[in-house]
Motif scaffolding. Sequence first.
Motif, short mmCIF file in Angstrom:
data_model
loop_
_atom_site.label_atom_id
_atom_site.label_comp_id
_atom_site.label_asym_id
_atom_site.label_seq_id
_atom_site.Cartn_x
_atom_site.Cartn_y
_atom_site.Cartn_z
N UNK A 89 -49.78 98.98 -82.56
CA UNK A 89 -48.91 100.17 -82.55
C UNK A 89 -49.11 100.99 -81.28
N UNK A 90 -50.38 101.20 -80.90
CA UNK A 90 -50.68 102.08 -79.77
C UNK A 90 -50.12 101.54 -78.45
N UNK A 91 -50.10 100.21 -78.30
CA UNK A 91 -49.62 99.63 -77.05
C UNK A 91 -48.16 99.19 -77.12
N UNK A 92 -47.49 99.48 -78.24
CA UNK A 92 -46.05 99.25 -78.34
C UNK A 92 -45.64 97.79 -78.33
N UNK A 93 -46.46 96.92 -78.94
CA UNK A 93 -46.06 95.52 -79.05
C UNK A 93 -44.82 95.41 -79.94
N UNK A 94 -44.04 94.37 -79.70
CA UNK A 94 -42.85 94.10 -80.50
C UNK A 94 -43.08 92.88 -81.38
N UNK A 95 -42.33 92.79 -82.47
CA UNK A 95 -42.41 91.62 -83.34
C UNK A 95 -43.62 91.67 -84.25
N UNK A 96 -44.27 90.52 -84.40
CA UNK A 96 -45.38 90.40 -85.34
C UNK A 96 -46.70 90.75 -84.66
N UNK A 97 -47.66 91.25 -85.46
CA UNK A 97 -49.00 91.53 -84.93
C UNK A 97 -49.93 90.33 -85.09
N UNK A 98 -49.36 89.16 -85.43
CA UNK A 98 -50.17 87.98 -85.68
C UNK A 98 -50.96 87.57 -84.44
N UNK A 99 -50.35 87.69 -83.26
CA UNK A 99 -51.05 87.27 -82.03
C UNK A 99 -52.28 88.13 -81.80
N UNK A 100 -52.20 89.42 -82.15
CA UNK A 100 -53.38 90.28 -81.97
C UNK A 100 -54.43 90.01 -83.02
N UNK A 101 -54.02 89.56 -84.19
CA UNK A 101 -55.00 89.18 -85.20
C UNK A 101 -55.82 88.00 -84.70
N UNK A 102 -55.15 87.02 -84.10
CA UNK A 102 -55.87 85.88 -83.53
C UNK A 102 -56.76 86.32 -82.37
N UNK A 103 -56.24 87.27 -81.58
CA UNK A 103 -57.02 87.77 -80.44
C UNK A 103 -58.28 88.48 -80.90
N UNK A 104 -58.18 89.20 -82.02
CA UNK A 104 -59.35 89.91 -82.54
C UNK A 104 -60.45 88.93 -82.92
#
Length: 343
Positions: free
Chosen positions: A278-293
């Motif tokens: 949310x803070x960095x304004x990503x679009x679409x799904x947050x799935x990629x950041x879940x994998x990144x975490x």
Amino acid sequence: MPAETKLAVLAEQGCPVFYFYSTEKYLVHQAVQAACRLLAQGTEEEMTVLDGAAPDVEQLVMAAGTISFFGTRRVVCLPEVDPGAYSEKDLEAFMDTVASLENAVLVLGSVFEAERTGKAKPGKRAQRLIAQCKKLGWAEELAKPGPAQLRQMMTDRAQAQGAELTGPAASALLDRCGEDPYLLENEVDKLAAASGYRTITPALVADMGVVSLEADVFEMVRMVTARNAAAACKKLQVLLRLQQEPIAITAALIGSYVDLYRVKLGQQNKKNYTAVFKDFGYKGSDFRLKRSAQTAAGYTLPQLKRCLNILLELDKNLKGQPVNPQVLLEMALCRLVMEGGSR
């Protein structure tokens, strides 16, 4: 999507209107189709479908008011209605029709934009229609499925065709396709056929699955994180044989490490990947950041800074030095392996 047993009970009770809405077109389509199939069971009456965001109100009145020859209520489906597309006058007429149903049962579906929380964001006119449908019958927001639900959906779809989808293969499909249910279904169908309707393996997904540079590069990053330089370089060679541009591969590498850095920075400030999304304004799904975490757990923040500097140097060298791009990329991957990651 609501359970079919719930829909069956509502239909048995004479529920006059079913309204399904979501941010995901796939979910709305599935729910509308399930409700229509259920309501049409045991009748010979043809279902009336009024397509479009704002079907003509007179058509709705005629369809809903026509008496069935078979003594049953007609099923009238508006699969993609947008209450905001109606004028105030037409919306009032629409709602009056919904409130006075006698000979028909309505099945409505709408897709709305998402709020920052990920929930649907219906406008004021849509909110009025939702409130009326809840009062008269059934209205439900369909929540976007998470990775676990999507894996189960893919597994069920493969089983229905006599194939088996392994857990790692399902994860590989999510990596390549993201959380797009339509694309996932198509991929499962294709891979089930390719497997001879036996077992869909990660190797088959890699060989015949949808091509995704981002997914392939992130897989390479995970190899780097595991300090497996040989596997990472082998993956790089495959990408180059597929004629992926070195600059594009580098850009995807930089994007992946930027994601890792942002998630790691969020963790140090007690923010999870959803907050970072949310803070960095990503679009679409947050799935990629879940994998990144998950991957970022193998790094410290200073290590990730140094990795980004290695990639910045790679980008400059690719654009300014007459050296074989594959050599530059392989050197950068080996430096990344030496710099950090899981130990």
